[in-house]
Design a protein around this motif. Structure first.
Motif, PDB file in Angstrom:
ATOM      1  N   ALA A 286       0.832  -1.210   0.000  1.00  0.00           N
ATOM      2  CA  ALA A 286       0.000   0.000   0.000  1.00  0.00           C
ATOM      3  C   ALA A 286       0.864   1.256   0.000  1.00  0.00           C
ATOM      4  CB  ALA A 286      -0.916   0.000   1.221  1.00  0.00           C
ATOM      5  N   LEU A 287       1.987   1.210   0.737  1.00  0.00           N
ATOM      6  CA  LEU A 287       2.894   2.346   0.770  1.00  0.00           C
ATOM      7  C   LEU A 287       3.478   2.608  -0.606  1.00  0.00           C
ATOM      8  CD1 LEU A 287       4.436   4.479   2.426  1.00  0.00           C
ATOM      9  CD2 LEU A 287       6.210   2.748   2.816  1.00  0.00           C
ATOM     10  N   ALA A 288       3.827   1.531  -1.310  1.00  0.00           N
ATOM     11  CA  ALA A 288       4.370   1.677  -2.656  1.00  0.00           C
ATOM     12  C   ALA A 288       3.359   2.372  -3.564  1.00  0.00           C
ATOM     13  CB  ALA A 288       4.735   0.316  -3.222  1.00  0.00           C
ATOM     14  N   GLY A 289       2.088   1.975  -3.462  1.00  0.00           N
ATOM     15  CA  GLY A 289       1.055   2.610  -4.267  1.00  0.00           C
ATOM     16  C   GLY A 289       0.878   4.075  -3.927  1.00  0.00           C
ATOM     17  N   LYS A 290       0.905   4.389  -2.621  1.00  0.00           N
ATOM     18  CA  LYS A 290       0.737   5.769  -2.188  1.00  0.00           C
ATOM     19  C   LYS A 290       1.881   6.651  -2.681  1.00  0.00           C
ATOM     20  CE  LYS A 290       0.353   8.594   2.021  1.00  0.00           C
ATOM     21  NZ  LYS A 290       0.341   8.570   3.502  1.00  0.00           N
ATOM     22  N   MET A 291       3.102   6.153  -2.537  1.00  0.00           N
ATOM     23  CA  MET A 291       4.250   6.943  -2.975  1.00  0.00           C
ATOM     24  C   MET A 291       4.264   7.122  -4.489  1.00  0.00           C
ATOM     25  SD  MET A 291       7.407   5.745  -0.534  1.00  0.00           S
ATOM     26  CE  MET A 291       7.617   6.494   1.074  1.00  0.00           C
ATOM     27  N   ALA A 292       3.846   6.085  -5.192  1.00  0.00           N
ATOM     28  CA  ALA A 292       3.768   6.197  -6.650  1.00  0.00           C
ATOM     29  C   ALA A 292       2.745   7.256  -7.044  1.00  0.00           C
ATOM     30  CB  ALA A 292       3.415   4.847  -7.266  1.00  0.00           C
ATOM     31  N   SER A 293       1.627   7.309  -6.306  1.00  0.00           N
ATOM     32  CA  SER A 293       0.601   8.325  -6.581  1.00  0.00           C
ATOM     33  C   SER A 293       1.137   9.728  -6.286  1.00  0.00           C
ATOM     34  CB  SER A 293      -0.644   8.058  -5.725  1.00  0.00           C
ATOM     35  OG  SER A 293      -1.224   6.823  -6.058  1.00  0.00           O
ATOM     36  N   GLN A 294       1.885   9.848  -5.179  1.00  0.00           N
ATOM     37  CA  GLN A 294       2.466  11.149  -4.843  1.00  0.00           C
ATOM     38  C   GLN A 294       3.432  11.614  -5.922  1.00  0.00           C
ATOM     39  OE1 GLN A 294       4.000  10.079  -0.938  1.00  0.00           O
ATOM     40  NE2 GLN A 294       2.521  11.441   0.054  1.00  0.00           N
ATOM     41  N   LEU A 295       4.209  10.686  -6.408  1.00  0.00           N
ATOM     42  CA  LEU A 295       5.171  11.024  -7.447  1.00  0.00           C
ATOM     43  C   LEU A 295       4.452  11.401  -8.736  1.00  0.00           C
ATOM     44  CD1 LEU A 295       8.195  11.224  -7.734  1.00  0.00           C
ATOM     45  CD2 LEU A 295       8.257   8.867  -8.568  1.00  0.00           C
ATOM     46  N   ALA A 296       3.381  10.652  -9.037  1.00  0.00           N
ATOM     47  CA  ALA A 296       2.606  10.977 -10.240  1.00  0.00           C
ATOM     48  C   ALA A 296       1.953  12.349 -10.092  1.00  0.00           C
ATOM     49  CB  ALA A 296       1.546   9.904 -10.473  1.00  0.00           C
ATOM     50  N   ALA A 297       1.447  12.617  -8.878  1.00  0.00           N
ATOM     51  CA  ALA A 297       0.836  13.924  -8.636  1.00  0.00           C
ATOM     52  C   ALA A 297       1.864  15.038  -8.765  1.00  0.00           C
ATOM     53  CB  ALA A 297       0.205  13.953  -7.248  1.00  0.00           C
ATOM     54  N   LEU A 298       3.079  14.753  -8.331  1.00  0.00           N
ATOM     55  CA  LEU A 298       4.147  15.744  -8.452  1.00  0.00           C
ATOM     56  C   LEU A 298       4.467  15.999  -9.910  1.00  0.00           C
ATOM     57  CD1 LEU A 298       6.217  17.470  -6.930  1.00  0.00           C
ATOM     58  CD2 LEU A 298       7.763  15.509  -6.968  1.00  0.00           C
ATOM     59  N   ASP A 299       4.501  14.920 -10.686  1.00  0.00           N
ATOM     60  CA  ASP A 299       4.820  15.056 -12.110  1.00  0.00           C
ATOM     61  C   ASP A 299       3.722  15.788 -12.873  1.00  0.00           C
ATOM     62  OD1 ASP A 299       7.205  13.766 -11.698  1.00  0.00           O
ATOM     63  OD2 ASP A 299       6.399  11.777 -12.167  1.00  0.00           O
ATOM     64  N   SER A 300       2.452  15.535 -12.446  1.00  0.00           N
ATOM     65  CA  SER A 300       1.334  16.188 -13.143  1.00  0.00           C
ATOM     66  C   SER A 300       0.665  17.223 -12.244  1.00  0.00           C
ATOM     67  CB  SER A 300       0.298  15.140 -13.552  1.00  0.00           C
ATOM     68  OG  SER A 300      -0.232  14.494 -12.413  1.00  0.00           O
ATOM     69  N   GLY A 301       1.361  17.619 -11.186  1.00  0.00           N
ATOM     70  CA  GLY A 301       0.758  18.476 -10.161  1.00  0.00           C
ATOM     71  C   GLY A 301       0.392  19.850 -10.659  1.00  0.00           C
ATOM     72  N   GLU A 302       1.147  20.402 -11.569  1.00  0.00           N
ATOM     73  CA  GLU A 302       0.868  21.749 -12.034  1.00  0.00           C
ATOM     74  C   GLU A 302      -0.512  21.838 -12.669  1.00  0.00           C
ATOM     75  OE1 GLU A 302       1.805  25.592 -11.928  1.00  0.00           O
ATOM     76  OE2 GLU A 302       3.092  23.971 -11.211  1.00  0.00           O
ATOM     77  N   ALA A 303      -0.832  20.838 -13.471  1.00  0.00           N
ATOM     78  CA  ALA A 303      -2.144  20.835 -14.128  1.00  0.00           C
ATOM     79  C   ALA A 303      -3.257  20.682 -13.097  1.00  0.00           C
ATOM     80  CB  ALA A 303      -2.210  19.709 -15.152  1.00  0.00           C
ATOM     81  N   SER A 304      -3.025  19.807 -12.101  1.00  0.00           N
ATOM     82  CA  SER A 304      -4.030  19.590 -11.068  1.00  0.00           C
ATOM     83  C   SER A 304      -4.241  20.849 -10.233  1.00  0.00           C
ATOM     84  CB  SER A 304      -3.611  18.426 -10.172  1.00  0.00           C
ATOM     85  OG  SER A 304      -4.540  18.224  -9.143  1.00  0.00           O
ATOM     86  N   LEU A 305      -3.141  21.508  -9.888  1.00  0.00           N
ATOM     87  CA  LEU A 305      -3.247  22.731  -9.099  1.00  0.00           C
ATOM     88  C   LEU A 305      -3.973  23.825  -9.872  1.00  0.00           C
ATOM     89  CD1 LEU A 305       0.252  22.965  -7.369  1.00  0.00           C
ATOM     90  CD2 LEU A 305      -1.944  22.524  -6.292  1.00  0.00           C
ATOM     91  N   LYS A 306      -3.713  23.905 -11.160  1.00  0.00           N
ATOM     92  CA  LYS A 306      -4.406  24.897 -11.983  1.00  0.00           C
ATOM     93  C   LYS A 306      -5.910  24.621 -12.010  1.00  0.00           C
ATOM     94  CE  LYS A 306      -0.623  26.212 -15.087  1.00  0.00           C
ATOM     95  NZ  LYS A 306      -0.118  26.189 -16.481  1.00  0.00           N
ATOM     96  N   LYS A 307      -6.260  23.335 -12.063  1.00  0.00           N
ATOM     97  CA  LYS A 307      -7.670  22.951 -12.074  1.00  0.00           C
ATOM     98  C   LYS A 307      -8.344  23.336 -10.754  1.00  0.00           C
ATOM     99  CE  LYS A 307     -10.669  18.994 -13.012  1.00  0.00           C
ATOM    100  NZ  LYS A 307     -10.709  17.543 -13.341  1.00  0.00           N
ATOM    101  N   LEU A 308      -7.657  23.047  -9.631  1.00  0.00           N
ATOM    102  CA  LEU A 308      -8.223  23.393  -8.324  1.00  0.00           C
ATOM    103  C   LEU A 308      -8.315  24.906  -8.138  1.00  0.00           C
ATOM    104  CD1 LEU A 308      -6.420  20.761  -6.093  1.00  0.00           C
ATOM    105  CD2 LEU A 308      -8.866  20.852  -6.593  1.00  0.00           C
ATOM    106  N   ALA A 309      -7.308  25.637  -8.638  1.00  0.00           N
ATOM    107  CA  ALA A 309      -7.329  27.094  -8.538  1.00  0.00           C
ATOM    108  C   ALA A 309      -8.483  27.664  -9.357  1.00  0.00           C
ATOM    109  CB  ALA A 309      -6.001  27.676  -9.011  1.00  0.00           C
ATOM    110  N   ALA A 310      -8.720  27.073 -10.516  1.00  0.00           N
ATOM    111  CA  ALA A 310      -9.833  27.535 -11.351  1.00  0.00           C
ATOM    112  C   ALA A 310     -11.172  27.274 -10.666  1.00  0.00           C
ATOM    113  CB  ALA A 310      -9.784  26.829 -12.712  1.00  0.00           C
ATOM    114  N   ALA A 311     -11.277  26.102  -9.997  1.00  0.00           N
ATOM    115  CA  ALA A 311     -12.515  25.777  -9.285  1.00  0.00           C
ATOM    116  C   ALA A 311     -12.740  26.754  -8.131  1.00  0.00           C
ATOM    117  CB  ALA A 311     -12.457  24.346  -8.763  1.00  0.00           C
ATOM    118  N   ALA A 312     -11.665  27.106  -7.418  1.00  0.00           N
ATOM    119  CA  ALA A 312     -11.784  28.057  -6.313  1.00  0.00           C
ATOM    120  C   ALA A 312     -12.173  29.443  -6.823  1.00  0.00           C
ATOM    121  CB  ALA A 312     -10.471  28.130  -5.537  1.00  0.00           C
ATOM    122  N   LYS A 313     -11.601  29.828  -7.954  1.00  0.00           N
ATOM    123  CA  LYS A 313     -11.924  31.130  -8.540  1.00  0.00           C
ATOM    124  C   LYS A 313     -13.392  31.187  -8.963  1.00  0.00           C
ATOM    125  CE  LYS A 313     -10.479  34.353 -12.177  1.00  0.00           C
ATOM    126  NZ  LYS A 313      -9.548  34.570 -13.308  1.00  0.00           N
TER     127      LYS A 313
END
Length: 559
Positions: free
Chosen positions: A327-354
């Motif tokens: 489970a830890l391996a899966g979680k860390m892999a997700s964190q790394l994936a989020a880091l790699d694609s994090g900019e797009a995700s953050l932009k999406k969340l910022a747009a939703a907040a706006k």
């Protein structure tokens, strides 16, 4: 509404039990008496039960403690029900608040005879009674209540709820964005470690049952040499000489050839030999399979131990159990994936907040516009009440002002405040700053008449609202109190015979003084008693026939 008030040893009151209304009834109640009789003591006693501050001075001289109990009839949807449920207190149709204060200054509070805090009494009291006294800083004098009062007057509850919902959506969106940014920042700080850990875990490819499986196989392999020797000896015993199976086969053939001649005597031995031969053959096959499986393999043991110890070492490093590594391996892999694609995700969340902010601002602006219209209507309504109350030179203004964004809330983006200009040419000031107590009371009466159906409190107490007035103005005060009493229970402490005459119920507050003590009593007046009291209020110390006749006229007109 207030049903009863019981007072024991409070200031000048030794014992008093008052019934104000039967359940479901309201109306206008007048409390009168000579100056100094102790009318304010009654109001103070009620305030004590509602959670007001108190000290040992409230205790009647020579007694151990003062106590006050106020009972209220609660309507079905009254907010006090929710407070009682929140506190896990018994919810009944009649709510009783009790307060005791000792001569040492210590006190106790009870709600429906269950111990409670004074703060809880105060919370409940705020929903039950408004005491509009001279310079009392609560009720409509508290600016915090003005926005909700205006919304209720203007019928803006649905729009206000839409703003609250938009506010909650916006805050949730902002929280999601902030959480994602914090997670991304933490991931960026730990990126090197995260990439190394993910690579290490991917190499190990842990499974949830790895430790149990590997430990079991390791134990078996470590015992493989001794087990193999035991199996080999067992096989040797079966094969020694001619061999057990060969002997059983020969015996089986001999009996089988002669079984027909033995008249059944050999049937049982033949069956037993058949079973023995079958089991022996199966045992030999199983032993041979076990011998092959248990063949000691040092290389396999080394490989298993290397993986097992590697898994345990990584689990210790990450402070988890070995079964949790997958489970830890899966979680860390997700964190790394989020880091790699994090900019797009953050932009999406910022747009939703706006977008959520925009929806909130739009709803708040609509509410603010509706409030401005409602404020204009309220100002006109209050202005119509001021002239008859001898406040014709005064001007009531509901001020609305935009708030800085830091002060926005679920109530909207504007501040609402009730203000008053008492003389032409003077700028409006907060209603609580009106200098004259009588003036303030009449302003509050005018405002409360316009807001008759606004607020939770079903009981309103006016303390000397008619101070300094008489004649037509006093009659106007009485008429408005009567009008207000159609919607809520109104109690008024008054010096005005016009106000007393228009009341539905009338109590006389009397003070008795002896050489060594003084006490205050309250009498519920019948029609004859009312006539005498109103005549006294009209004439003074000596009640004349003319005063009684005038009292009769007032009562007849009021009736």
């Amino acid at each position: 509404m207030l049903v009863s008030l019981s007072i024991r040893d409070f200031v000048l009151i030794e014992k008093l039990d008052l019934g104000f209304a039967r359940a479901g009834q309201g109306g206008l109640g007048a409390l009168t008496g000579e100056t100094g009789a102790g009318k304010s003591i009654l109001i103070d006693a009620l305030g004590l039960a509602l959670g007001a501050r108190a000290d040992s001075s409230a205790v009647r001289r020579g007694t151990a403690q003062a106590s006050v109990a106020a009972s209220f009839d609660l309507s079905k949807g009254h907010p006090a029900h929710a407070i009682l449920a929140e506190q896990g207190l018994g919810d009944e149709d009649i709510l009783t608040l009790r307060r005791m204060v000792g001569a040492d200054g210590r006190g106790r509070a009870f709600v429906n005879d269950q111990p409670a805090s004074v703060a809880l009494l105060r919370r409940l009291g705020d929903t039950l009674v408004e005491i509009q006294g001279q310079m009392e800083q609560h009720g409509l004098l508290d600016v915090v209540t003005h926005r909700a009062s205006l919304d209720a007057f203007a019928g803006l509850e649905k729009q206000a709820e839409a703003v609250r919902a938009a506010w909650r959506t916006w805050r949730a969106a902002e929280q999601a964005r902030a959480d994602a940014e914090a997670a991304a920042e933490a991931a960026r700080r730990d990126e090197d470690f995260l990439r190394h850990a993910v690579k290490e875990l991917e190499t190990l490819a842990p499974k949830a049952d790895d430790e149990e499986t590997l430990a079991s196989e390791r134990q078996l392999l470590r015992a493989g040499s001794a087990l193999g020797e035991a199996v080999a000896q067992a096989l040797a015993e079966l094969e020694q000489g001619r061999g057990t199976i060969a002997s059983l086969s020969t015996a089986h053939r001999l009996i089988e050839r002669n079984v027909d001649k033995a008249a059944g005597h050999l049937d049982a031995p033949l069956a037993a030999l058949d079973r023995a031969l079958s089991e022996a053959t199966e045992a030999q096959a199983q032993l041979e399979a076990a011998r092959d499986a248990l063949e000691f393999d040092p290389a396999r043991l080394e490989k298993i131990e290397e993986r097992l110890f590697g898994l345990r070492a990584v689990a210790r490093k990450h402070n988890v159990a070995v079964p949790e590594l997958a489970a830890l391996a899966g979680k860390m892999a997700s964190q790394l994936a989020a880091l790699d694609s994090g900019e797009a995700s953050l932009k999406k969340l910022a747009a939703a907040a706006k977008a959520a902010r925009g929806a909130y601002v739009a709803a708040a602006e609509m509410l603010a516009a509706a409030r401005r219209k409602g404020a204009s209507r309220l100002d006109k309504a209050v202005a119509g009440e001021l002239g008859p109350l001898k406040l014709e030179k005064a001007k009531f203004v509901t001020e609305l002002a935009p708030l800085p964004e830091a002060e926005w809330s679920e109530a909207g983006t504007d501040r609402v405040q009730f203000t008053v200009a008492t003389n032409p040419g003077t700028p409006p000031a907060p209603i609580a700053r009106i200098a004259s107590g009588g003036e303030l009371s009449r302003f509050l009466l005018a405002l409360k008449v316009c807001l008759a159906k606004v607020g939770d409190a079903a009981t309103i107490v006016f303390d000397e609202v008619d101070s300094g007035i008489g004649g037509a103005t006093a009659a106007a005060v009485g008429e408005r109190l009567k009008r207000l009493a159609r919607d809520v229970q109104v109690l008024v402490v008054t010096h005005s015979p016009q106000v007393a005459a228009i009341a539905d119920r009338h109590w006389l507050i009397q003070k008795t003084t002896t050489r060594n003590s003084a006490s205050t009593d309250v009498l519920a007046l019948d029609s004859k008693g009312r006539r005498e009291e109103i005549a006294r209020m009209l004439s003074g110390a000596e009640v004349t026939a003319e005063a009684r006749a005038a009292a009769d006229r007032l009562l007849a007109t009021a009736g």
